[in-house]
Design a protein around this motif. Structure first.
Motif, PDB file in Angstrom:
ATOM      1  N   GLY A  40       0.787  -1.221   0.000  1.00 23.02           N
ATOM      2  CA  GLY A  40       0.000   0.000   0.000  1.00 23.02           C
ATOM      3  C   GLY A  40       0.817   1.267   0.000  1.00 23.02           C
ATOM      4  O   GLY A  40       0.264   2.357   0.177  1.00 23.02           O
ATOM      5  N   LEU A  49      -4.007   0.668   5.521  1.00 20.11           N
ATOM      6  CA  LEU A  49      -4.185  -0.561   4.748  1.00 20.11           C
ATOM      7  C   LEU A  49      -5.642  -1.021   4.768  1.00 20.11           C
ATOM      8  O   LEU A  49      -6.326  -0.923   5.779  1.00 20.11           O
ATOM      9  N   VAL A  83      -5.497   0.356  -0.152  1.00 19.67           N
ATOM     10  CA  VAL A  83      -5.441   1.280   0.969  1.00 19.67           C
ATOM     11  C   VAL A  83      -6.736   2.077   1.054  1.00 19.67           C
ATOM     12  O   VAL A  83      -7.499   2.181   0.081  1.00 19.67           O
TER      13      VAL A  83
END
Length: 417
Positions: free
Chosen positions: A53, A128, A136
């Motif tokens: 992410g 996340l 994300v």
């Protein structure tokens, strides 16, 4: 210490638990598992996918840049994801995308004064997505002073965020290609100035600006160091249509060096660098040949141990039992020390003491008087004791010493009859 043989006699009525095949299988599995563990430990940093992410070239999140990497590859621009710090010296365009403005960029900028380098400012604060790997949630914008410290402590940039209609075009200036006019994102991050902390600072030359003249893309100083204030011009979420992709790739081509063969995307700043270690070197050329040779030697040694012939012979004791062994060991020590010739006098003295005890000779008799008394006992019955004693004391070698000692012992036995 002796070995105790272990046989199969103790097992009755059932199969042997530790058959040869079972033990061999356990050993093979253990060796393979250990080798696999070593290899994974050596190359685990290189096997990380990068789908965490983050804002880097390996990330498929909205704030990542894997999309532009794949598009550059599809259009023949030969993108390279740089994991090794030794590849940061490429003469082609190097793009660095730190997650925060506080990250150290000295290893990236070192030696790139005359090589095109693009620093992409961070913008979004994300968390996340637990339900989708590598995705994300965009929580908010980073504090404006975070990306502004990209080149701190030398200089701090002043940044501003603006809301746009999404259709506002950026205006090229200072020799930038006027055909390159990517669309502005909904929330546009721009540079409005700089505050040098050391010296006067370098010139901040605008290349792309918004309608108000605030900087989106700039050259910093006289060299090919470029600053992109808004990462959404390149991020996965920002290149949502074909026109934007074309404009972004054209912008990268303009910044790239003459006759460039590729575009390099740095991920060492984001923690995905490949580190060298002795363990990794053992599994990479040219040291791989030595590792394979060592493995072959170990296999041959193991095969030799398995293929031995004949029963295992128990080891003999280093030191035996009994008086005879004790005397023999003592004699070996005396012989090795080279003291054999000095034993003659001592043996004569021992024989004198034994004669006094055996024949009840008065204790007041000493040395010459004692020898004279023992000679009287030898009258008419062989050599006198004093002559035998002188022969033992003056023995020049081992053979003479043994003969003299045997003569004294025989003299004693004859007088005891």
């Amino acid at each position: 210490m002796s070995d105790v043989p272990i046989g199969r006699e103790g097992r009755k009525g059932g199969a042997d638990t530790f058959r040869t095949r079972t033990v061999a299988l356990i050993v093979i599995i253990g060796i393979l598992g250990f080798a696999g563990m070593l290899i994974l430990a050596a190359f685990s940093p290189d096997l990380r996918s990068g789908r965490n992410g983050g804002a880097h070239a390996l990330s498929n999140a909205a704030t990542g840049f894997n999309g532009i990497v794949r598009l550059a590859k599809a259009t023949g621009r030969n993108p390279i994801v740089v994991r090794n710090v030794h590849q940061l010296g490429t003469r082609d365009l190097l793009i660095t995308t730190p997650d925060h403005g506080t990250q150290e960029l000295s290893p990236v900028l070192k030696g790139r004064d005359n090589k095109p380098t693009l620093l992409v400012f961070p913008k979004w604060d994300v968390s996340l997505d637990r339900s989708h790997s590598g995705w994300v949630h965009v929580d908010a914008l980073l504090p404006v002073n975070d990306p502004g410290r990209m080149l701190a402590p030398n200089v701090v940039f002043r940044l501003v965020r603006k809301r746009t209609s999404g259709r506002d075009l950026l205006f090229p200036t200072n020799g930038f290609d006027r055909t390159i006019r990517p669309a502005a994102p909904r929330v546009l991050q721009v540079i409005t100035g700089q505050t040098p902390r050391r010296g006067e600072g370098l010139a901040l030359i605008p290349l792309l600006t918004d309608r108000a003249g605030d900087i989106v893309l700039a050259r910093y100083g006289s060299g090919p160091l470029y600053l992109l204030a808004d990462p959404d011009l390149m991020s996965n979420a920002g290149i949502t249509n074909l026109r934007q992709v074309e404009q972004t790739l054209a912008m990268l081509d303009w910044m790239n060096a003459t006759n460039a063969s590729s575009i390099a995307f740095d991920v060492t700043t984001n923690g995905f660098g490949r580190s060298s270690s002795p363990l990794k070197l053992a599994f990479t050329p040219p040291f791989l040949a030595a590792t394979l040779a060592l493995v072959a030697v170990l296999l041959l040694a193991g095969w030799h141990a398995v293929g031995r012939f004949g029963p295992i012979r128990p080891r003999t004791r280093a030191t035996g039992f009994g008086k005879a062994v004790l005397v023999d060991n003592s004699a070996k020590l005396i012989r090795r020390a080279g003291r054999e010739r000095q034993l003659g006098n001592r043996y004569v003295q021992v024989m004198r003491e034994r004669a006094v005890a055996i024949f009840k000779i008065p204790a007041r008799l000493k040395d010459a008087a004692l020898d004279a008394h023992l000679d009287k006992m030898s009258a008419g019955r062989g050599q006198p004791f004093s002559e035998l004693a002188r022969a033992a004391s003056g023995a020049a070698d081992r053979v003479a010493l043994i003969e003299a000692a045997q003569a004294l012992y025989k003299w004693q036995k004859e007088r005891q009859r």
